[in-house]
Design a protein around this motif. Structure first.
Motif, PDB file in Angstrom:
ATOM      1  N   GLU A 223       0.401 -10.323   7.667  1.00  0.00           N
ATOM      2  CA  GLU A 223       0.789  -9.827   6.350  1.00  0.00           C
ATOM      3  C   GLU A 223      -0.183  -8.776   5.834  1.00  0.00           C
ATOM      4  O   GLU A 223       0.186  -7.910   5.044  1.00  0.00           O
ATOM      5  CB  GLU A 223       0.883 -10.987   5.356  1.00  0.00           C
ATOM      6  CG  GLU A 223       1.982 -11.982   5.666  1.00  0.00           C
ATOM      7  CD  GLU A 223       3.367 -11.336   5.635  1.00  0.00           C
ATOM      8  OE1 GLU A 223       3.568 -10.416   4.808  1.00  0.00           O
ATOM      9  OE2 GLU A 223       4.232 -11.718   6.449  1.00  0.00           O
ATOM     10  N   LEU A 224      -1.457  -8.860   6.277  1.00  0.00           N
ATOM     11  CA  LEU A 224      -2.424  -7.867   5.824  1.00  0.00           C
ATOM     12  C   LEU A 224      -2.122  -6.487   6.384  1.00  0.00           C
ATOM     13  O   LEU A 224      -2.390  -5.461   5.747  1.00  0.00           O
ATOM     14  CB  LEU A 224      -3.843  -8.272   6.250  1.00  0.00           C
ATOM     15  CG  LEU A 224      -4.599  -9.213   5.319  1.00  0.00           C
ATOM     16  CD1 LEU A 224      -5.918  -9.611   5.939  1.00  0.00           C
ATOM     17  CD2 LEU A 224      -4.841  -8.535   3.958  1.00  0.00           C
ATOM     18  N   ARG A 225      -1.562  -6.461   7.585  1.00  0.00           N
ATOM     19  CA  ARG A 225      -1.366  -5.176   8.235  1.00  0.00           C
ATOM     20  C   ARG A 225      -0.339  -4.291   7.492  1.00  0.00           C
ATOM     21  O   ARG A 225      -0.440  -3.053   7.503  1.00  0.00           O
ATOM     22  CB  ARG A 225      -0.929  -5.394   9.682  1.00  0.00           C
ATOM     23  CG  ARG A 225      -2.003  -6.026  10.521  1.00  0.00           C
ATOM     24  CD  ARG A 225      -1.602  -6.163  11.986  1.00  0.00           C
ATOM     25  NE  ARG A 225      -2.635  -6.850  12.739  1.00  0.00           N
ATOM     26  CZ  ARG A 225      -3.703  -6.260  13.246  1.00  0.00           C
ATOM     27  NH1 ARG A 225      -3.880  -4.960  13.043  1.00  0.00           N
ATOM     28  NH2 ARG A 225      -4.600  -6.943  13.922  1.00  0.00           N
ATOM     29  N   THR A 226       0.674  -4.881   6.840  1.00  0.00           N
ATOM     30  CA  THR A 226       1.687  -4.088   6.129  1.00  0.00           C
ATOM     31  C   THR A 226       1.074  -3.330   4.956  1.00  0.00           C
ATOM     32  O   THR A 226       1.212  -2.098   4.862  1.00  0.00           O
ATOM     33  CB  THR A 226       2.839  -4.991   5.675  1.00  0.00           C
ATOM     34  OG1 THR A 226       3.436  -5.606   6.827  1.00  0.00           O
ATOM     35  CG2 THR A 226       3.885  -4.192   4.906  1.00  0.00           C
ATOM     36  N   PRO A 227       0.397  -4.021   3.988  1.00  0.00           N
ATOM     37  CA  PRO A 227      -0.225  -3.232   2.905  1.00  0.00           C
ATOM     38  C   PRO A 227      -1.326  -2.306   3.394  1.00  0.00           C
ATOM     39  O   PRO A 227      -1.531  -1.229   2.812  1.00  0.00           O
ATOM     40  CB  PRO A 227      -0.781  -4.308   1.966  1.00  0.00           C
ATOM     41  CG  PRO A 227      -0.890  -5.522   2.787  1.00  0.00           C
ATOM     42  CD  PRO A 227       0.208  -5.456   3.799  1.00  0.00           C
ATOM     43  N   ILE A 228      -2.025  -2.708   4.466  1.00  0.00           N
ATOM     44  CA  ILE A 228      -3.061  -1.811   4.984  1.00  0.00           C
ATOM     45  C   ILE A 228      -2.424  -0.525   5.488  1.00  0.00           C
ATOM     46  O   ILE A 228      -2.925   0.582   5.242  1.00  0.00           O
ATOM     47  CB  ILE A 228      -3.857  -2.516   6.100  1.00  0.00           C
ATOM     48  CG1 ILE A 228      -4.731  -3.610   5.500  1.00  0.00           C
ATOM     49  CG2 ILE A 228      -4.708  -1.526   6.873  1.00  0.00           C
ATOM     50  CD1 ILE A 228      -5.444  -4.450   6.540  1.00  0.00           C
ATOM     51  N   SER A 229      -1.280  -0.674   6.181  1.00  0.00           N
ATOM     52  CA  SER A 229      -0.598   0.518   6.701  1.00  0.00           C
ATOM     53  C   SER A 229      -0.107   1.402   5.550  1.00  0.00           C
ATOM     54  O   SER A 229      -0.203   2.635   5.612  1.00  0.00           O
ATOM     55  CB  SER A 229       0.581   0.101   7.584  1.00  0.00           C
ATOM     56  OG  SER A 229       0.121  -0.665   8.691  1.00  0.00           O
ATOM     57  N   VAL A 230       0.443   0.796   4.473  1.00  0.00           N
ATOM     58  CA  VAL A 230       0.932   1.572   3.329  1.00  0.00           C
ATOM     59  C   VAL A 230      -0.230   2.301   2.672  1.00  0.00           C
ATOM     60  O   VAL A 230      -0.154   3.509   2.369  1.00  0.00           O
ATOM     61  CB  VAL A 230       1.653   0.643   2.341  1.00  0.00           C
ATOM     62  CG1 VAL A 230       2.017   1.418   1.064  1.00  0.00           C
ATOM     63  CG2 VAL A 230       2.908   0.061   2.971  1.00  0.00           C
ATOM     64  N   LEU A 231      -1.342   1.564   2.434  1.00  0.00           N
ATOM     65  CA  LEU A 231      -2.501   2.184   1.800  1.00  0.00           C
ATOM     66  C   LEU A 231      -3.048   3.312   2.658  1.00  0.00           C
ATOM     67  O   LEU A 231      -3.441   4.373   2.149  1.00  0.00           O
ATOM     68  CB  LEU A 231      -3.578   1.144   1.546  1.00  0.00           C
ATOM     69  CG  LEU A 231      -3.262   0.105   0.474  1.00  0.00           C
ATOM     70  CD1 LEU A 231      -4.353  -0.954   0.415  1.00  0.00           C
ATOM     71  CD2 LEU A 231      -3.137   0.791  -0.897  1.00  0.00           C
ATOM     72  N   ALA A 232      -3.093   3.079   3.982  1.00  0.00           N
ATOM     73  CA  ALA A 232      -3.600   4.125   4.859  1.00  0.00           C
ATOM     74  C   ALA A 232      -2.699   5.360   4.814  1.00  0.00           C
ATOM     75  O   ALA A 232      -3.182   6.505   4.862  1.00  0.00           O
ATOM     76  CB  ALA A 232      -3.692   3.578   6.300  1.00  0.00           C
TER      77      ALA A 232
END
Length: 602
Positions: A375-384
């Motif tokens: 689940e962390l990878r989705t917001p991390i990808s959006v933020l990136a």
């Protein structure tokens, strides 16, 4: 009341041997009282040997006394004091006549007179000495000392006494007298011994009371053939002789006062005492066999009653260690072993419930970490993505302050990505899904690359990292990427633990057919009770200590998963990783990788 195990052991191991011992004592006591008197055959032989030694000593003293009387006779020593040349016929005839008269009184087997130069002037008696036999005695007598010795002369043994002859306090000659150690002496000893006596020179009989040739041959075989030095073996302990159906017990010892190689053998025929001893030995031997058989039977019974239940318990423990809690433990009985088996089964059931609870908690924990990582990878990808749009100017120009904020965002996103990667790695280690890809890789570049990566991951730290790896270390069978990751995490951990100005030391060597890589730091001391927990998942490796060792604004402190990942990689290679405090401060990690790695995933 159930019988105790101790009582069973006492009954089996004590009562039977005790009964056998009592029976043996009763048997021996009854036989000894019925057949044995105060003397024994061995004791009689020892007494006879002592009496023979005293007899020879008495005979030697008698010879010495007679020789002294003759040497002090004025007619005798005055004639030797004249010093006339022995080539003078009248002088030598006079000396021989006097010797003949004196020996008529002493009746010695040897009666010889020597001048001051050691030349023989007269020899009377049935036996004459040889130069080799008398040389030492005459030399001692001319030196002023009296000497007695038994020497071989021809086929006989002779007990000789040499006495100095003095005139005006100076030695003017020597007198040698002697008696045969012959059959007559042997017969005297036989009267005392009530047995047979033989005198031997270099293993050959010179005198004996034995009449049969077979008995004489047995004695010579006992003493053995003489060696090159002329010596015969000595049998000091009683031995048994067999000759044409006759049995003897014999002892042998050197003739007292004799030159080397002269011995006496004393023997007695087997009598009722000996026969009785043999019977006792047979009885005791039979009793010993019975005792051994009883001990074997009791040993088997004891092993069966103790070892079998213990083996059941050990096998149950081994199966429990493998995860099989249903293995049947068949131990019947109401003694201590039965009680222990019952308690073991109950304990195993409680352990099974507890382990299942731990496994369920670990499963939930793994699922949580997996979900959190995913689940962390989705917001991390959006933020990136938004960060890249902003940084590329797609959403308009940026001020310097905004660019500084984007840089901080990049670092934070990198940290979040690292946490997600570590969580994924931890799940792989727990599920044993690392699956190393083994190959031959050079060790030196691998260590150097790990040190460089650790330094790059710790910017702003003023810690000196030294690595000492022999250039000839060669290649090793391993997964280069995984081992690089494990070493990088260890070196990075050491850098973060060490205060600015300190040092970290990395070394490698081959020890006992295993590759050892050590990482030592100068960081704060870690209590021994916490060392074992360093590799536990989620345990912050001296988190507070790292915070104090690092820069005040450092935000890159590892949350505690790195060492656990390093250990998982090493164990996947069939190796081990250990940590221990250093005497000069800090800790040292040691990674050991075997030459032929065992695949832990199996």
């Amino acid at each position: 009341m159930r019988p105790g195990l101790r009582l069973k052991i006492l009954l089996i191991t004590v009562v039977t041997p005790l009964a056998l011992g009592v029976a043996a004592l009763v048997t021996v006591d009854r036989s000894v009282r019925a057949h044995v008197d105060d003397s024994s055959l061995h004791e009689s032989l020892d007494r006879a040997a002592a009496m023979f030694r005293r007899m020879l000593a008495t005979r030697a003293r008698a010879q010495q006394g007679g020789a002294r009387v003759i040497a002090r006779d004025p007619r005798f020593f005055s004639m030797l004091a004249l010093g006339v040349d022995q080539r003078d016929a009248r002088f030598t005839a006079t000396v021989r006549g006097m010797a003949r008269d004196l020996n008529g009184i002493t009746r010695s087997d040897v009666f010889e007179v020597f001048d001051r130069r050691g030349r023989r002037l007269a020899s009377e008696g049935p036996c004459a000495t040889t130069p080799g036999a008398r040389a030492g005695l005459v030399r001692e007598a001319l030196g002023g000392r009296e000497a007695t010795r038994i020497v071989p002369v021809g086929t006989h043994l002779v007990q000789l006494t040499a006495t100095p002859v003095r005139a005006d306090r100076r030695v003017v000659g020597a007198l040698v007298i002697g008696s045969h150690v012959d059959d007559a002496l042997a017969r005297e000893v036989r009267l005392l011994l009530r047995g047979e006596v033989s005198f031997l020179a270099h293993g050959r009989i010179t005198a004996t009371t034995l009449e049969r040739d077979a008995d004489r041959a047995a004695v010579e075989r006992l003493m053995g053939a003489p060696s090159e030095a002329g010596e015969s073996p000595v049998r000091l302990d009683p031995v048994r002789l067999e000759a044409d159906g006759a049995s003897y017990l014999a002892i042998a010892f050197p003739l007292p006062g004799a030159v080397p190689g002269q011995h006496v053998v004393m023997q007695r025929a087997s009598d009722p005492e000996t026969l009785f001893r043999e019977r006792i030995r047979r009885d005791l031997g039979l009793l010993a066999l019975v005792a051994v058989a009883g001990a074997l039977v009791t040993g088997v019974l004891l092993a069966g009653s103790i070892v079998r239940p213990l083996r059941q318990l050990v096998r149950g423990a081994q199966e429990m260690q493998r995860g099989n809690y249903a293995y049947p433990v068949r131990v019947r009985g109401r003694d201590e072993l039965g009680y222990l088996a019952q308690r073991f089964v109950e304990m195993r059931q409680r352990e099974q419930v507890y382990v299942r609870g731990l496994e369920e908690a670990a499963r939930i924990k793994n699922e949580f970490i997996a979900v959190a990582s995913r689940e962390l990878r989705t917001p991390i990808s959006v933020l990136a993505g938004y960060r890249d749009l902003l940084e590329g100017g797609s959403l308009g120009p940026l001020s310097p302050q905004q660019r500084q904020a984007l840089s901080a965002m990049r670092e934070a996103l990198a940290q979040l990505t690292g946490v997600a990667d570590q969580a994924t790695r931890t799940i792989q280690i727990r599920a044993r899904r690392l699956d190393p890809r083994f190959g031959e890789h050079a060790v030196v570049p691998l260590v150097e690359r790990a040190v460089g990566a650790a330094l790059a991951a710790a910017p702003g730290r003023e810690v000196r990292v030294r690595h000492e790896v022999p250039r000839d270390l060669g290649a090793w069978t391993l997964d280069a990427e995984q081992v690089h990751e494990a070493l990088t995490r260890l070196v990075w951990n050491a850098i973060m633990r060490t205060a600015d100005g300190g040092s970290v030391h990395v070394d490698a060597a081959i020890v006992a057919d295993a590759l050892e890589v050590g990482v030592s730091d100068d960081g704060p001391e870690i209590p021994r009770e916490r060392l074992a927990r360093l590799f536990e998942d989620g345990h912050a490796v001296g988190h507070a200590l790292q915070q104090r060792a690092a820069a005040p604004d450092d935000e890159g402190v590892e949350p505690g998963l790195g060492l656990g990942i390093a250990r998982g990689i090493v164990e996947a290679h069939g190796g081990t990783i250990d940590v221990a405090p250093r005497p000069q401060g800090g800790v040292r990690f040691v990674v050991r990788l075997p030459r032929a790695p065992a695949r832990a995933a199996a």
